[in-house]
Structures are given as structure tokens and as C-alpha cells.
Design an enzyme around this catalytic site. Structure first.
Site, PDB file in Angstrom:
ATOM      1  N   SER A 140       0.874  -1.174   0.000  1.00 21.71           N
ATOM      2  CA  SER A 140       0.000   0.000   0.000  1.00 21.71           C
ATOM      3  C   SER A 140       0.900   1.210   0.000  1.00 21.71           C
ATOM      4  O   SER A 140       2.017   1.177   0.537  1.00 21.71           O
ATOM      5  CB  SER A 140      -0.896   0.007   1.245  1.00 21.71           C
ATOM      6  OG  SER A 140      -1.578   1.248   1.363  1.00 21.71           O
ATOM      7  N   TYR A 153      -2.602  -0.680  10.494  1.00 20.36           N
ATOM      8  CA  TYR A 153      -2.455  -0.921   9.058  1.00 20.36           C
ATOM      9  C   TYR A 153      -1.129  -0.375   8.549  1.00 20.36           C
ATOM     10  O   TYR A 153      -0.366  -1.077   7.875  1.00 20.36           O
ATOM     11  CB  TYR A 153      -3.623  -0.277   8.320  1.00 20.36           C
ATOM     12  CG  TYR A 153      -3.644  -0.551   6.840  1.00 20.36           C
ATOM     13  CD1 TYR A 153      -3.996  -1.808   6.361  1.00 20.36           C
ATOM     14  CD2 TYR A 153      -3.333   0.440   5.916  1.00 20.36           C
ATOM     15  CE1 TYR A 153      -4.030  -2.083   4.998  1.00 20.36           C
ATOM     16  CE2 TYR A 153      -3.367   0.182   4.560  1.00 20.36           C
ATOM     17  CZ  TYR A 153      -3.719  -1.077   4.106  1.00 20.36           C
ATOM     18  OH  TYR A 153      -3.742  -1.335   2.755  1.00 20.36           O
TER      19      TYR A 153
END
Length: 281
Positions: A140, A153
């Protein structure tokens, strides 16, 4: 072991084979459909495989990527079948902050986003070598940015990227191409799945664990105009398979993320993280 399928039996033994984790929804589901449309057999892995039932060229296995023994058994069942593509895509979001998130939430995020991806690559690496294949791990741009919120995350995706950098050096000369796929915003169920997974402290309800940090508020609005998973998967496969110029290791797929990443590196040199979700201090 969570697998509810028989060992993989190829329907088209001479066709290319792709492995996709997190294939039950979002990016993984879109990749599975797009691969099968290209006449590539797909071994699709997810905790929930209901959406994959009956799809042509897709052989679904219900396995949690944190089930190390189950993943290894599935890989071993292919014997020496070459694999052309591995998409280590399974991932999870997790609500909570650095100080308040319960330790089981931290452990689950670590197990899925880091260990699950790395073990997927380790399981299938001999098959990739045999097929001179391509390994794509979904990271990501969060691994390269900073902003308030999404502590679990961001931390796990950053750790994953560091591990993949090490694998990049270790795998040189192996005939396997390794890519750290770093998407920006793509529509998926990752946030909803993190809530539905039930990682919460004793006595809390799902509503009480719903993310309330600044990032969650920003994300809810930004997702309304985010790229669809189907469009994203088509772009990824076009560059990975069709383009004569292969994607780089740091595969940054969304140009709008680049100023944010550059700004983060400037902030590191300036000594102070961003205060918001922009590119300035």
C-alpha cells in the site's frame, strides 16, 4: 486447518497458473476474474470463498493465510507444477490506535499483513522458480506515507515492505520477478472486513470498535470516488503481462499518491510528521 477443498487438480494442465490470496472480494476477486478471462487457471484462496463458487478456471480453497500448515499443504499438493503468477494479496485493516487497540488486533494485523504474505511467497517460491514466474505482493502507499490514524495498518504494511526489500536482494538471479504493489485508493471491503472480523476487547460491540480516528473520516469520503477494483485489476495485469516494459519493484500505481510520498520523505528530513492528509507539514 481451514481448507475445505480437495488438493488442486488442474483442469488445463498446459495453461498458465496463478495463485491469488484474498481472492474472495475486492482486489483479489477482481484479479481472479481478470486472470481467468485471460485463460489463466487461478487457485484462489480466502477465508470466504462463497463469491467464487462455479466460476470458470477458478479453483477456490477456503484457507486463512495465517494457517501456515494449510497453506503449505496446498502448495505441496501441486508437486512440481510450475506457477507463473503469485498474487500475495490478502490483507486486513484494523480499528484502533497505537495506545488503545487491543493486543489481539495488533496480532491479527501482523499475522495477516506480514506473516501471511511472507509465508505465501515462501510456500510458492519453488513453483515460481520452476515457472520463471512473477510474484506480486500487495502492500500500500500507506507504507510510504504518514498521516494521523490507521496505526495498525500502516505499521504492518511498512514492515511488509521492508521484508520485501530484503527478499528483493535475496532473490536476485532466481529467475523470479518480485514486485511490491503499492496502490493508492481502490474500492474494497478491507475496512468493513476488519470490523466484521470481531477483533475487539471483552464486552465491546462491533459498533464500539468501529474506527473513529481522523483517517477513517477522511477515508470514508475519499473512497466514494476511488478507482474500482475491476479497473485496477485490469491495469495491473495489462502492465504485468502485456507491457514490454515490466513494472518496477516499487510498483506505485496511482500518480496522485506521489506528491504525498515525496512530502513524507521531506517531512522525515525536516524531523516532523505531517499534521493532516496533505503533502505539507
Amino acid at each position: 486447518m481451514l481448507s475445505q477443498q480437495h488438493p488442486y487438480t488442474p483442469q488445463h494442465p498446459d495453461s498458465p497458473l496463478a495463485i491469488v490470496t484474498g481472492a474472495g472480494s475486492g482486489i483479489g476477486y477482481a484479479l481472479s476474474l481478470a486472470l481467468s478471462a485471460r485463460q489463466i487457471d487461478v487457485l484462489a484462496i480466502d477465508c470466504d470463498i462463497s463469491a467464487l463458487a462455479g466460476l470458470p478456471r477458478i479453483h477456490a480453497h477456503q484457507i486463512d493465510v495465517t494457517d501456515i500448515a494449510g497453506m503449505q499443504q496446498l502448495a505441496d499438493s501441486l508437486a512440481h507444477r510450475p506457477v507463473q503468477y503469485v498474487f500475495a494479496n490478502a490483507g486486513t485493516g484494523a480499528p484502533g490506535s497505537m495506545l488503545s487497540a487491543p493486543l489481539p488486533a495488533w496480532q491479527r494485523a501482523w499475522d495477516v499483513n506480514v506473516i501471511g504474505v511472507l509465508h505465501t511467497l515462501r510456500c510458492w517460491w519453488p513453483h515460481l522458480v520452476a515457472g520463471q514466474g512473477k510474484a506480486v505482493a500487495t502492500v500500500s502507499t500507506a507504507a510510504l506515507q504518514c498521516y494521523p490514524g490507521a496505526a495498525l495498518y500502516r505499521a504492518t504494511k511498512s514492515a511488509l515492505l521492508s521484508a520485501l526489500e530484503s527478499l528483493h536482494y535475496e532473490s536476485r538471479g532466481s529467475s523470479v520477478a518480485l514486485h511490491a504493489l503499492c496502490p493508492g485508493l481502490v474500492q474494497s471491503n478491507i475496512a468493513a472486513n476488519s470490523i466484521k472480523s470481531g477483533i475487539k476487547s471483552s464486552g465491546e460491540t462491533a459498533a464500539e470498535t468501529r474506527p473513529t480516528d481522523p483517517f477513517s473520516t477522511w477515508l470514508q469520503q475519499a473512497m466514494k470516488t476511488a478507482e474500482t477494483a475491476e479497473h485496477f485489476a485490469a491495469r495491473v495485469l495489462a502492465q504485468l503481462i502485456d507491457d514490454d516494459d515490466p513494472p518496477p519493484f516499487y510498483w506505485l500505481t496511482h500518480a496522485e499518491s506521489l506528491p504525498w510520498i515525496e512530502g513524507r520523505h521531506r517531512a522525515v528530513l525536516a524531523g516532523q510528521p505531517f499534521a493532516d492528509f496533505g503533502v505539507g507539514p
